[in-house]
Design an enzyme around this catalytic site. Structure first.
Site, short mmCIF file in Angstrom:
data_model
loop_
_atom_site.label_atom_id
_atom_site.label_comp_id
_atom_site.label_asym_id
_atom_site.label_seq_id
_atom_site.Cartn_x
_atom_site.Cartn_y
_atom_site.Cartn_z
N HIS A 50 0.85 -1.20 0.00
CA HIS A 50 0.00 0.00 0.00
C HIS A 50 0.88 1.25 0.00
O HIS A 50 0.63 2.21 -0.73
CB HIS A 50 -0.87 0.06 1.26
CG HIS A 50 -1.93 -1.01 1.36
ND1 HIS A 50 -2.12 -1.75 2.50
CD2 HIS A 50 -2.85 -1.45 0.47
CE1 HIS A 50 -3.13 -2.59 2.31
NE2 HIS A 50 -3.59 -2.43 1.09
N LYS A 84 -17.83 -5.96 6.54
CA LYS A 84 -16.64 -6.76 6.85
C LYS A 84 -16.31 -6.57 8.32
O LYS A 84 -16.61 -5.53 8.89
CB LYS A 84 -15.44 -6.26 6.04
CG LYS A 84 -15.42 -6.70 4.60
CD LYS A 84 -14.07 -6.30 3.99
CE LYS A 84 -14.07 -6.39 2.49
NZ LYS A 84 -12.85 -5.79 1.91
N ARG A 132 -2.06 -6.20 -8.36
CA ARG A 132 -0.94 -7.10 -8.07
C ARG A 132 -0.79 -8.15 -9.15
O ARG A 132 0.26 -8.33 -9.74
CB ARG A 132 -1.15 -7.80 -6.72
CG ARG A 132 -0.94 -6.88 -5.54
CD ARG A 132 -1.45 -7.49 -4.28
NE ARG A 132 -2.87 -7.78 -4.41
CZ ARG A 132 -3.66 -8.09 -3.40
NH1 ARG A 132 -3.17 -8.21 -2.19
NH2 ARG A 132 -4.94 -8.33 -3.59
N SER A 137 -3.07 -7.70 3.07
CA SER A 137 -3.29 -7.53 4.51
C SER A 137 -3.71 -8.87 5.15
O SER A 137 -3.32 -9.17 6.28
CB SER A 137 -4.38 -6.50 4.76
OG SER A 137 -3.98 -5.25 4.27
O1 PNS Z 1 -8.79 -2.79 0.32
P1 PNS Z 1 -10.06 -3.30 -0.29
O2 PNS Z 1 -10.90 -4.00 0.74
O3 PNS Z 1 -9.82 -4.13 -1.52
O4 PNS Z 1 -10.89 -1.97 -0.76
C1 PNS Z 1 -12.17 -2.09 -1.30
C2 PNS Z 1 -12.85 -0.71 -1.40
C3 PNS Z 1 -12.84 0.00 -0.08
C4 PNS Z 1 -12.13 0.13 -2.43
C5 PNS Z 1 -14.32 -0.96 -1.90
O5 PNS Z 1 -14.91 -1.97 -1.13
C6 PNS Z 1 -15.19 0.29 -1.84
O6 PNS Z 1 -14.98 1.23 -2.54
N1 PNS Z 1 -16.21 0.25 -0.96
C7 PNS Z 1 -17.11 1.36 -0.75
C8 PNS Z 1 -18.53 0.98 -1.20
C9 PNS Z 1 -18.72 1.23 -2.68
O7 PNS Z 1 -18.57 2.34 -3.18
N2 PNS Z 1 -19.11 0.17 -3.44
C10 PNS Z 1 -19.42 0.28 -4.84
C11 PNS Z 1 -18.26 0.02 -5.73
S1 PNS Z 1 -18.08 -1.68 -6.02
#
Ligand code: PNS
Length: 165
Positions: free
Chosen positions: A17, A41, A90, A128
């Site tokens: 990150h 989560k 990745r 993570s």
């Molecule tokens: O580190 P991660 O868990 O892969 O990040 C995921 C994240 C936070 C980018 C994604 O879950 C997110 O944007 N969540 C907010 C809800 C949202 O906007 N969802 C619609 C898009 S799929």
């Protein structure tokens, strides 16, 4: 002012990150690291903890800010007047999920674009989740997370284990 958001769970922040933060901060005026406060989560660290750990590791990068957010990413982006979302890629296994997410966000708000950084080779395997699992079994995680994060991961896992006893 070119402002971008680098969103994620950061549970906890890894060196992968941090690599994306440093590289993306170079191409924008301001980078906001958006830490998701997600009810769907169950993270190991509270959102306050995750923000604090991130603030420690980005303290020397002047154009990076860390903020928690809830709800839709595009709403958070709109509130900050950010038109760019940054994500790291990745491996090919990330691609489908990332493509789906970026296209969903594009449908939700067509003024916002996602740009992808391919992870530096040395961090290509990092996540993570694997950091937490390795730490749980007592592995040395110094090649996975910033130094200030190491004791916090072990401390949190110990706390969690105590609660489960
Ligand atoms: O580190 P991660 O868990 O892969 O990040 C995921 C994240 C936070 C980018 C994604 O879950 C997110 O944007 N969540 C907010 C809800 C949202 O906007 N969802 C619609 C898009 S799929």
């Amino acid at each position: 002012m070119k402002r971008a958001i680098y969103p994620g769970s950061f549970d906890p922040v890894t060196l992968g990150h941090l690599d994306i933060i440093k590289r993306s901060a170079k191409i924008v005026d301001e980078l906001v690291v958006g830490v998701l406060n997600n009810n769907l989560k169950t993270p190991l660290f509270s959102v306050e903890n995750r923000v604090k750990m991130l603030n420690e590791v980005v303290k020397d990068i002047p154009n990076v800010k860390v903020m928690a957010f809830e709800g839709l990413l595009v709403d958070f982006a709109k509130k900050l007047d950010a038109k760019i979302i940054v994500r790291g890629l990745r491996a090919v296994t990330d691609f489908e999920y990332e493509l789906q997410m970026s296209q969903t966000n594009m449908v939700l708000d067509n003024e916002i674009d996602t740009i992808f950084f391919t992870t530096s080779l040395e961090y290509a395997y990092l996540s993570s989740s694997t950091v937490k699992e390795a730490a749980y079994y007592g592995a040395d995680i110094s090649r996975f997370v910033p130094e200030s994060v190491i004791p916090q991961v072990f401390e949190k896992l110990k706390e969690k284990e105590k609660k489960n006893e």
